[in-house]
Design an enzyme around this catalytic site. Structure first.
Site, PDB file in Angstrom:
ATOM      1  N   PHE A 284       0.723  -1.131  -0.234  1.00 43.82           N
ATOM      2  CA  PHE A 284      -0.219   0.570  -0.285  1.00 43.82           C
ATOM      3  C   PHE A 284       1.097   1.676  -0.091  1.00 43.82           C
ATOM      4  CE2 PHE A 284      -2.918   3.393   1.881  1.00 43.82           C
ATOM      5  CZ  PHE A 284      -4.097   2.920   0.540  1.00 43.82           C
TER       6      PHE A 284
ATOM      7  N   LYS B 139      12.090   4.683   2.549  1.00 45.79           N
ATOM      8  CA  LYS B 139      13.613   5.067   1.426  1.00 45.79           C
ATOM      9  C   LYS B 139      14.720   6.495   2.027  1.00 45.79           C
ATOM     10  CE  LYS B 139       9.901   4.299  -1.572  1.00 45.79           C
ATOM     11  NZ  LYS B 139       8.235   5.032  -1.378  1.00 45.79           N
TER      12      LYS B 139
ATOM     13  N   ASP C 233       3.840   1.132   2.034  1.00 42.16           N
ATOM     14  CA  ASP C 233       5.983   1.811   1.158  1.00 42.16           C
ATOM     15  C   ASP C 233       5.558   3.291   1.450  1.00 42.16           C
ATOM     16  OD1 ASP C 233       7.810   1.732  -0.651  1.00 42.16           O
ATOM     17  OD2 ASP C 233       6.623   3.418  -1.583  1.00 42.16           O
TER      18      ASP C 233
ATOM     19  N   SER D  73      16.084   2.038  -4.957  1.00 40.21           N
ATOM     20  CA  SER D  73      14.787   2.273  -6.591  1.00 40.21           C
ATOM     21  C   SER D  73      15.317   2.858  -7.208  1.00 40.21           C
ATOM     22  CB  SER D  73      13.588   2.665  -5.176  1.00 40.21           C
ATOM     23  OG  SER D  73      13.190   3.636  -5.829  1.00 40.21           O
TER      24      SER D  73
ATOM     25  N   GLU E  29     -11.376  -4.203  -2.722  1.00 40.40           N
ATOM     26  CA  GLU E  29     -11.666  -4.646  -3.904  1.00 40.40           C
ATOM     27  C   GLU E  29     -10.183  -5.229  -4.290  1.00 40.40           C
ATOM     28  OE1 GLU E  29     -13.792  -2.778  -7.576  1.00 40.40           O
ATOM     29  OE2 GLU E  29     -11.881  -2.028  -7.547  1.00 40.40           O
TER      30      GLU E  29
ATOM     31  N   TYR F 195       8.067  11.319   1.270  1.00 39.60           N
ATOM     32  CA  TYR F 195       7.193  12.078   1.701  1.00 39.60           C
ATOM     33  C   TYR F 195       5.990  12.431   2.759  1.00 39.60           C
ATOM     34  CZ  TYR F 195       7.634   8.015  -1.537  1.00 39.60           C
ATOM     35  OH  TYR F 195       7.501   6.548  -2.068  1.00 39.60           O
TER      36      TYR F 195
ATOM     37  N   GLN G  48      12.545  -1.473  -6.751  1.00 42.94           N
ATOM     38  CA  GLN G  48      11.340  -0.496  -7.168  1.00 42.94           C
ATOM     39  C   GLN G  48      11.481   0.251  -8.332  1.00 42.94           C
ATOM     40  OE1 GLN G  48       8.883   2.469  -4.661  1.00 42.94           O
ATOM     41  NE2 GLN G  48       9.003   0.863  -3.714  1.00 42.94           N
TER      42      GLN G  48
ATOM     43  N   HIS H 239      16.603   5.778  -2.386  1.00 47.14           N
ATOM     44  CA  HIS H 239      15.265   6.418  -3.293  1.00 47.14           C
ATOM     45  C   HIS H 239      15.566   6.739  -4.508  1.00 47.14           C
ATOM     46  CE1 HIS H 239      11.329   8.848  -2.206  1.00 47.14           C
ATOM     47  NE2 HIS H 239      10.952   8.600  -3.582  1.00 47.14           N
TER      48      HIS H 239
ATOM     49  N   TRP I  42       4.438  15.724 -11.787  1.00 51.68           N
ATOM     50  CA  TRP I  42       5.523  14.945 -12.170  1.00 51.68           C
ATOM     51  C   TRP I  42       5.034  14.626 -13.126  1.00 51.68           C
ATOM     52  CZ3 TRP I  42       9.560  15.675  -9.422  1.00 51.68           C
ATOM     53  CH2 TRP I  42       8.888  16.334  -8.051  1.00 51.68           C
TER      54      TRP I  42
ATOM     55  N   SER J 214      -4.864   3.995  -3.140  1.00 53.72           N
ATOM     56  CA  SER J 214      -5.965   4.857  -2.554  1.00 53.72           C
ATOM     57  C   SER J 214      -7.037   5.117  -1.673  1.00 53.72           C
ATOM     58  CB  SER J 214      -6.628   3.752  -3.130  1.00 53.72           C
ATOM     59  OG  SER J 214      -7.962   3.965  -3.209  1.00 53.72           O
TER      60      SER J 214
ATOM     61  N   THR K  85       1.514   1.720 -11.310  1.00 45.35           N
ATOM     62  CA  THR K  85       1.517  -0.121 -11.267  1.00 45.35           C
ATOM     63  C   THR K  85      -0.041   0.182 -12.295  1.00 45.35           C
ATOM     64  OG1 THR K  85       1.883  -0.894  -9.167  1.00 45.35           O
ATOM     65  CG2 THR K  85       0.833  -2.108 -10.788  1.00 45.35           C
TER      66      THR K  85
HETATM   67  N1  LIG Z   1       9.739   5.043  -5.567  1.00 45.44           N
HETATM   68  C1  LIG Z   1      10.105   6.173  -6.433  1.00 45.44           C
HETATM   69  O1  LIG Z   1       9.976   6.700  -6.506  1.00 45.44           O
HETATM   70  C2  LIG Z   1       8.057   6.287  -5.898  1.00 45.44           C
HETATM   71  C3  LIG Z   1       7.445   6.994  -7.249  1.00 45.44           C
HETATM   72  C4  LIG Z   1       6.658   7.234  -7.108  1.00 45.44           C
HETATM   73  C5  LIG Z   1       5.790   6.508  -6.126  1.00 45.44           C
HETATM   74  N2  LIG Z   1       5.915   5.348  -5.423  1.00 45.44           N
HETATM   75  C6  LIG Z   1       4.769   4.904  -4.620  1.00 45.44           C
HETATM   76  O2  LIG Z   1       3.751   3.724  -5.029  1.00 45.44           O
HETATM   77  C7  LIG Z   1       2.264   4.174  -4.518  1.00 45.44           C
HETATM   78  C8  LIG Z   1       1.584   4.172  -5.245  1.00 45.44           C
HETATM   79  O3  LIG Z   1       1.337   5.485  -6.004  1.00 45.44           O
HETATM   80  P1  LIG Z   1       1.623   5.935  -7.533  1.00 45.44           P
HETATM   81  O4  LIG Z   1       1.913   7.029  -7.461  1.00 45.44           O
HETATM   82  O5  LIG Z   1       2.489   5.026  -8.206  1.00 45.44           O
HETATM   83  O6  LIG Z   1       0.051   5.343  -8.087  1.00 45.44           O
HETATM   84  P2  LIG Z   1      -1.041   4.114  -8.353  1.00 45.44           P
HETATM   85  O7  LIG Z   1      -0.664   3.174  -7.925  1.00 45.44           O
HETATM   86  O8  LIG Z   1      -0.842   4.080  -9.800  1.00 45.44           O
HETATM   87  O9  LIG Z   1      -2.586   5.370  -8.478  1.00 45.44           O
HETATM   88  C9  LIG Z   1      -3.295   5.850  -7.761  1.00 45.44           C
HETATM   89  C10 LIG Z   1      -4.409   6.479  -8.085  1.00 45.44           C
HETATM   90  O10 LIG Z   1      -5.003   5.624  -8.714  1.00 45.44           O
HETATM   91  C11 LIG Z   1      -6.322   5.785  -7.916  1.00 45.44           C
HETATM   92  N3  LIG Z   1      -7.205   4.024  -8.565  1.00 45.44           N
HETATM   93  C12 LIG Z   1      -6.218   3.356  -7.330  1.00 45.44           C
HETATM   94  N4  LIG Z   1      -6.931   2.451  -7.566  1.00 45.44           N
HETATM   95  C13 LIG Z   1      -8.188   2.896  -8.045  1.00 45.44           C
HETATM   96  C14 LIG Z   1      -9.381   2.295  -8.734  1.00 45.44           C
HETATM   97  N5  LIG Z   1     -10.004   0.329  -8.739  1.00 45.44           N
HETATM   98  N6  LIG Z   1      -9.950   2.502 -10.199  1.00 45.44           N
HETATM   99  C15 LIG Z   1      -9.339   3.776 -10.693  1.00 45.44           C
HETATM  100  N7  LIG Z   1      -8.466   4.082 -10.141  1.00 45.44           N
HETATM  101  C16 LIG Z   1      -7.561   4.186  -8.847  1.00 45.44           C
HETATM  102  C17 LIG Z   1      -5.896   6.873  -7.121  1.00 45.44           C
HETATM  103  O11 LIG Z   1      -7.238   7.580  -6.409  1.00 45.44           O
HETATM  104  P3  LIG Z   1      -8.202   7.412  -5.547  1.00 45.44           P
HETATM  105  O12 LIG Z   1      -7.425   7.728  -4.260  1.00 45.44           O
HETATM  106  O13 LIG Z   1      -9.450   7.944  -5.477  1.00 45.44           O
HETATM  107  O14 LIG Z   1      -8.110   6.136  -5.231  1.00 45.44           O
HETATM  108  C18 LIG Z   1      -4.919   7.656  -6.691  1.00 45.44           C
HETATM  109  O15 LIG Z   1      -5.317   8.084  -7.837  1.00 45.44           O
HETATM  110  C19 LIG Z   1       2.902   5.666  -3.812  1.00 45.44           C
HETATM  111  O16 LIG Z   1       2.132   5.955  -3.314  1.00 45.44           O
HETATM  112  C20 LIG Z   1       4.324   5.424  -3.223  1.00 45.44           C
HETATM  113  O17 LIG Z   1       4.337   4.474  -2.399  1.00 45.44           O
HETATM  114  C21 LIG Z   1       7.080   4.976  -5.009  1.00 45.44           C
END
Ligand SMILES: NC(=O)c1ccc[n+]([C@@H]2O[C@H](COP(=O)([O-])OP(=O)(O)OC[C@H]3O[C@@H](n4cnc5c(N)ncnc54)[C@H](OP(=O)(O)O)[C@@H]3O)[C@@H](O)[C@H]2O)c1
Length: 339
Positions: free
Chosen positions: A21, A84, A50, A166, A279, A55, A190, A117, A227, A271, A218
């Site tokens: 998460f 990180k 994560d 990462s 879900e 953050y 990552q 990171h 970004w 989310s 994902t």
């Molecule tokens: N290592 C790195 O450099 C790095 C960079 C980026 C992210 N991360 C990590 O990865 C995590 C994931 O974040 P991400 O930015 O990569 O985003 P993500 O998981 O690809 O997408 C998140 C977005 O998807 C929406 N969403 C979730 N479930 C959904 C569904 N069933 N249908 C439609 N939309 C849905 C969410 O909105 P709702 O909240 O409205 O559901 C949110 O806006 C971060 O929190 C962080 O921990 C790491």
């Protein structure tokens, strides 16, 4: 309570739940929402969280985890907490202090996974993004191998059970793996990974070295204006993905996650929506046929949502070259000493 996310074994013997998460909070969302979402995630069966010093939410995540330990839902050892190392702490003498700040903020005794990171050092100080008077990021040359040795010491001190990286490319991973006197291999890399950027070469490389690939973005990212190019296609609206979702009577999000799990990837998702969080666990209730996996492979188009990494690639290249020169000098010195 729902079933708990399954786990896989890391190359150091520890286990990591395959569904993690994410804990980033967009500016418009109050941090209290993160506490609520994290608690719902634990109740739903998430055990992997994560986070990162960057953050600035580790206090809230720690608070949510502690409250779920206090009410008896989980024990500390059931939770897999990742943090990180931020880029302003790459100098070896600063690495442990960043981890200690994380532990203090989250009020934890250890993290399960501590990862570098970004493969780029920024000048130390109070600013998270130090810049010069023209707004340019103030990078500095710190040998990634020296930073890695300091990460190894954090593991030896029991502050991190496992250590990884990462946003590393194969060359940077190779540098760590070939480091003279390497004590621990990174357990994971990552990286951004989804249907439009399936990272098949990086995945093959990681598998060949027994390193787990952990995917972020994902679901196509949260499309944060800072970004993400707002003109980029919305991943979950992809017509092929939506047709596949119809076929399996699942949501596009579940198909996008399932695709990664079946490739042996550990998946991060985020989310704040209770219904969606609940879900996510349904992803363990169906399987994609191999011919459908191939169709989804075909969606790859080398599209990166998180442009933060693109902005720093030129700096990384420059610093890598400096590092390679420094590395060559050290190797020459070491071999001269050995002979
Ligand atoms: N290592 C790195 O450099 C790095 C960079 C980026 C992210 N991360 C990590 O990865 C995590 C994931 O974040 P991400 O930015 O990569 O985003 P993500 O998981 O690809 O997408 C998140 C977005 O998807 C929406 N969403 C979730 N479930 C959904 C569904 N069933 N249908 C439609 N939309 C849905 C969410 O909105 P709702 O909240 O409205 O559901 C949110 O806006 C971060 O929190 C962080 O921990 C790491």
């Amino acid at each position: 309570m729902n079933s708990v996310s399954p786990s896989v074994v890391l190359n150091d013997g520890h286990i990591i739940p395959v569904l993690g998460f994410g804990t980033t909070v967009p500016d418009k969302v109050p941090k209290d929402e993160l506490i609520k979402a994290t608690k719902i995630a634990i109740d739903t069966g998430f055990r992997h969280f994560d986070s990162a010093y960057l953050y600035q939410i580790e206090e809230e995540v720690g608070q949510a985890i502690r409250s779920k330990i206090e009410d008896g839902t989980v024990k500390r050892e059931d939770i897999f907490y990742t943090s990180k190392l931020w880029s302003t702490f790459h100098r070896p003498e600063l690495v442990r202090s960043c981890l200690e700040k994380t532990l203090k903020n989250a009020q934890l005794d250890y993290v399960d996974l501590y990862i570098i990171h970004f493969p780029m050092a920024l000048q130390p100080g109070d600013e998270i993004f130090p810049r010069d008077e023209h707004g340019k990021l103030l990078a500095e040359a710190v040998d990634l191998c020296d930073t890695w040795e300091a990460m190894e010491k954090c593991k030896d001190a029991g502050l991190a059970k496992s250590i990884g990286v990462s946003n590393f490319n194969c060359r940077q991973l190779e540098m760590i793996l070939n480091k003279p006197g390497l004590k621990y291999k990174p357990v994971c890399n990552q990286v951004e990974c989804h249907l439009y950027l399936n990272q098949s070469k990086m995945l093959d490389y990681c598998k060949s070295k027994d390193i787990i690939l952990v995917s972020y973005c994902t679901l196509g990212s949260s499309r944060d204006k800072i970004w993400v190019d707002q003109k980029s296609p919305v991943l979950l609206d992809d017509p092929v993905l939506c047709a596949m979702a119809n076929k399996y009577k699942q949501t596009p999000a579940l198909i996008a996650i399932r695709y990664q799990l079946q490739r042996g990837i550990v998946v991060l998702i985020r989310s704040f929506n209770e219904k969606r969080i609940k879900e996510f666990m349904q992803v363990f209730e169906f399987q994609l046929a191999s011919e459908d996996m191939k169709v989804l492979d075909g969606l790859h188009r080398n599209l990166r949502y998180n442009t933060a990494i693109l902005m720093i690639i030129p700096i990384i290249r420059l610093l890598m070259n400096i590092n390679m020169v420094a590395f060559a000098r050290i190797s020459i010195r070491r071999s001269a000493y050995a002979s």
